[in-house]
Design a protein around this motif. Sequence first.
Motif, PDB file in Angstrom:
ATOM      1  N   LEU A  64      18.583  29.586   0.397  1.00 35.53           N
ATOM      2  CA  LEU A  64      19.957  29.097   0.545  1.00 35.53           C
ATOM      3  C   LEU A  64      20.619  29.732   1.769  1.00 35.53           C
ATOM      4  N   THR A  65      21.249  28.887   2.562  1.00 36.68           N
ATOM      5  CA  THR A  65      22.028  29.363   3.705  1.00 36.68           C
ATOM      6  C   THR A  65      23.494  29.041   3.455  1.00 36.68           C
ATOM      7  N   ALA A  66      24.326  30.068   3.442  1.00 37.25           N
ATOM      8  CA  ALA A  66      25.750  29.866   3.173  1.00 37.25           C
ATOM      9  C   ALA A  66      26.526  31.079   3.657  1.00 37.25           C
ATOM     10  N   THR A  67      27.788  30.839   3.918  1.00 36.25           N
ATOM     11  CA  THR A  67      28.709  31.925   4.248  1.00 36.25           C
ATOM     12  C   THR A  67      29.815  31.946   3.206  1.00 36.25           C
ATOM     13  N   ILE A  68      30.004  33.103   2.583  1.00 41.29           N
ATOM     14  CA  ILE A  68      31.050  33.237   1.570  1.00 41.29           C
ATOM     15  C   ILE A  68      31.986  34.373   1.955  1.00 41.29           C
ATOM     16  N   THR A  69      33.195  34.297   1.415  1.00 49.33           N
ATOM     17  CA  THR A  69      34.178  35.359   1.641  1.00 49.33           C
ATOM     18  C   THR A  69      34.434  36.084   0.328  1.00 49.33           C
ATOM     19  N   PRO A  99      18.697  37.022   3.002  1.00 50.67           N
ATOM     20  CA  PRO A  99      19.101  37.203   4.412  1.00 50.67           C
ATOM     21  C   PRO A  99      19.950  36.071   4.970  1.00 50.67           C
ATOM     22  N   ASN A 100      19.948  34.906   4.321  1.00 51.84           N
ATOM     23  CA  ASN A 100      20.681  33.765   4.877  1.00 51.84           C
ATOM     24  C   ASN A 100      22.048  33.560   4.231  1.00 51.84           C
ATOM     25  N   ILE A 101      22.432  34.469   3.342  1.00 53.01           N
ATOM     26  CA  ILE A 101      23.774  34.396   2.753  1.00 53.01           C
ATOM     27  C   ILE A 101      24.640  35.451   3.434  1.00 53.01           C
ATOM     28  N   THR A 102      25.626  34.978   4.153  1.00 58.20           N
ATOM     29  CA  THR A 102      26.545  35.871   4.856  1.00 58.20           C
ATOM     30  C   THR A 102      27.767  36.135   3.979  1.00 58.20           C
ATOM     31  N   VAL A 103      28.082  37.400   3.755  1.00 61.45           N
ATOM     32  CA  VAL A 103      29.238  37.783   2.939  1.00 61.45           C
ATOM     33  C   VAL A 103      30.261  38.462   3.833  1.00 61.45           C
ATOM     34  N   LYS A 104      31.423  37.852   3.950  1.00 64.18           N
ATOM     35  CA  LYS A 104      32.506  38.429   4.744  1.00 64.18           C
ATOM     36  C   LYS A 104      33.520  39.068   3.795  1.00 64.18           C
ATOM     37  N   VAL A 105      33.690  40.380   3.931  1.00 63.22           N
ATOM     38  CA  VAL A 105      34.527  41.153   3.006  1.00 63.22           C
ATOM     39  C   VAL A 105      35.901  41.412   3.625  1.00 63.22           C
ATOM     40  N   SER A 106      36.937  41.196   2.835  1.00 61.85           N
ATOM     41  CA  SER A 106      38.288  41.603   3.236  1.00 61.85           C
ATOM     42  C   SER A 106      38.933  42.337   2.070  1.00 61.85           C
ATOM     43  N   THR A 107      39.719  43.358   2.388  1.00 62.30           N
ATOM     44  CA  THR A 107      40.357  44.175   1.357  1.00 62.30           C
ATOM     45  C   THR A 107      41.850  44.262   1.625  1.00 62.30           C
ATOM     46  N   ASP A 108      42.577  44.748   0.614  1.00 60.78           N
ATOM     47  CA  ASP A 108      44.044  44.719   0.700  1.00 60.78           C
ATOM     48  C   ASP A 108      44.610  45.876  -0.130  1.00 60.78           C
ATOM     49  N   THR A 109      45.497  46.652   0.476  1.00 60.10           N
ATOM     50  CA  THR A 109      46.115  47.761  -0.263  1.00 60.10           C
ATOM     51  C   THR A 109      47.134  47.278  -1.295  1.00 60.10           C
ATOM     52  N   GLU A 358      28.389  27.169  -1.536  1.00 58.12           N
ATOM     53  CA  GLU A 358      29.157  28.414  -1.558  1.00 58.12           C
ATOM     54  C   GLU A 358      29.225  28.992  -2.970  1.00 58.12           C
ATOM     55  N   GLN A 359      29.386  28.134  -3.968  1.00 56.32           N
ATOM     56  CA  GLN A 359      29.423  28.614  -5.349  1.00 56.32           C
ATOM     57  C   GLN A 359      28.072  29.194  -5.756  1.00 56.32           C
ATOM     58  N   GLU A 360      26.989  28.542  -5.335  1.00 56.96           N
ATOM     59  CA  GLU A 360      25.658  29.070  -5.646  1.00 56.96           C
ATOM     60  C   GLU A 360      25.455  30.437  -4.993  1.00 56.96           C
ATOM     61  N   ALA A 361      25.831  30.526  -3.723  1.00 59.86           N
ATOM     62  CA  ALA A 361      25.684  31.810  -3.022  1.00 59.86           C
ATOM     63  C   ALA A 361      26.558  32.885  -3.669  1.00 59.86           C
ATOM     64  N   ALA A 362      27.751  32.489  -4.080  1.00 57.68           N
ATOM     65  CA  ALA A 362      28.668  33.445  -4.702  1.00 57.68           C
ATOM     66  C   ALA A 362      28.110  33.955  -6.025  1.00 57.68           C
ATOM     67  N   MET A 363      27.534  33.054  -6.837  1.00 57.84           N
ATOM     68  CA  MET A 363      27.017  33.497  -8.128  1.00 57.84           C
ATOM     69  C   MET A 363      25.782  34.382  -7.954  1.00 57.84           C
ATOM     70  N   VAL A 364      24.970  34.070  -6.968  1.00 56.68           N
ATOM     71  CA  VAL A 364      23.832  34.933  -6.656  1.00 56.68           C
ATOM     72  C   VAL A 364      24.339  36.321  -6.246  1.00 56.68           C
ATOM     73  N   PHE A 365      25.361  36.347  -5.411  1.00 58.61           N
ATOM     74  CA  PHE A 365      25.915  37.631  -4.945  1.00 58.61           C
ATOM     75  C   PHE A 365      26.485  38.438  -6.110  1.00 58.61           C
ATOM     76  N   VAL A 366      27.235  37.775  -6.998  1.00 63.14           N
ATOM     77  CA  VAL A 366      27.830  38.477  -8.140  1.00 63.14           C
ATOM     78  C   VAL A 366      26.728  39.034  -9.048  1.00 63.14           C
ATOM     79  N   LYS A 367      25.702  38.227  -9.288  1.00 65.40           N
ATOM     80  CA  LYS A 367      24.629  38.706 -10.168  1.00 65.40           C
ATOM     81  C   LYS A 367      23.881  39.865  -9.515  1.00 65.40           C
TER      82      LYS A 367
END
Length: 471
Positions: A64-69, A99-109, A358-367
């Motif tokens: 799977l190739t995807a970019t998630i935030t 390697p083909n799932i890009t995760v872009k992280v943003s944080t907030d105080t 994106e949902q598939e990549a997100a669920m893989v990332f969460v798991k």
Amino acid sequence: MKPKKVLAVSLVATMAVGMMACGSKDASSKDGNATGTETGSQAEMEDGALNYADITLGEDYTDLTATITFFNHRTDMDSEDYGGKNWKDYIAAFNEMYPNITVKVSTDTNYADDALTHLQSGDYETVVMIPAVDKADLSEYFIPYGDLDTMKNEINYASTWEYGGLVYGVPSTATTQGIVYNKKVFEEAGVTELPKTPEEFIAALQAIKDNTDAIPMYTNYAAGWTMGAWDAYIGNNATGDVTYMNQKLVHTKDPFQNYGDDTHAYAVYKILYDAVANGLIEDDYTTTDWEGSKTKLNNGEIGCMVLGSWAYPQMEAAGDHAEDIGYMPFPITVNGEQYASAGADYSYGINCNASKEEQEAAMVFVKWMTKESGFSYNEDGLPVDAASTGTKLSFDGVTFLEDEPALAGEEDYLNEMNAESELNINNSGNTKIQQIIEHAANGDETFDDIMDEWNQAWSDAQDMNGIDVTY
């Protein structure tokens, strides 16, 4: 005016124009990746829907190739200077398997508030740490991971974000409720045994004041959210009853009364009042500094802070004295036993407006975060993955308890009581706790008078909401 009700109206209005793709209780993504449908009061996953339990890490979706935030509250983990494993490290490890799932992280105080704003906008990240939304609205924002019975076999605390039989959140970690403290300060004060009752705790704080230069208990008043955290101690910790918080509290007459045995909510909040009234906190509570408090606890300028175990690793990482940091049970004993609530911390929710990929990549990332990353263990949490038992927390002689969920049909009662009473128990009710400090410091209202006001507000809310008083 009731803030919670205003929020609810605002959310509904926004969703009407911005979130039609999720919205209904017959939820499906914009790409037809069906998620779940309601059948009466219970929902079921649709055949072929994306499902947490069906994903085998390292075998499924490897092409799977995807970019998630990914939007979250851990600003400290965005730093190269973080004392533990930071977000960059976790994403790099995830990409070794995917390697083909890009995760872009943003944080907030200011995450708790800003995350709600993101949801209201209808344009929010693929993976979001679920903020304080009504459970009835979960399907408006997120896809389900699976039905409750299935998810109970996969993760602990599955019912935290369950609604209508479907699970919409997977905890990032699980925490317990105690007190983070500096062991060296307590030793220098002559406190040789950890306090188990409110009286013993206040005596320990007094010993720190008398025998050291440290601030006995730092309130973090100015941060606000650190005040609302006191609510987390009034359930299992103060009653030993797993049905109290989500089932009995809304039906209880005068829940803030003095039960006469140093238990229940009265005993929890009185610890704070007494500490302030006896000068056992910082000199000027209005100028407390959350970030600075971590270093001060680490280097022995502060004796303790009342915070969940999630704070423990942050205090260890805040200086050169990690070995001095400890985590003790909250000082309430119920019928000779000490208890500690165990529950989910912020949970991962997956955007129901995201594309199928994106949902598939997100669920893989969460798991992967749950089963493979070691995140919960690394952050001194309790196990989330049902197959894991690893934790660095040790509460000898203390029984961990997990709240039972609200009874069917009563899931929204606590929200309704909070909105009507404006006490906002376990729902960012910071102001009422700050007022305890203000009244104790000024000496202009007794603790019993404060509790009487809260009991009256609770009784009025029960009347307004038509909730039976049965306890």
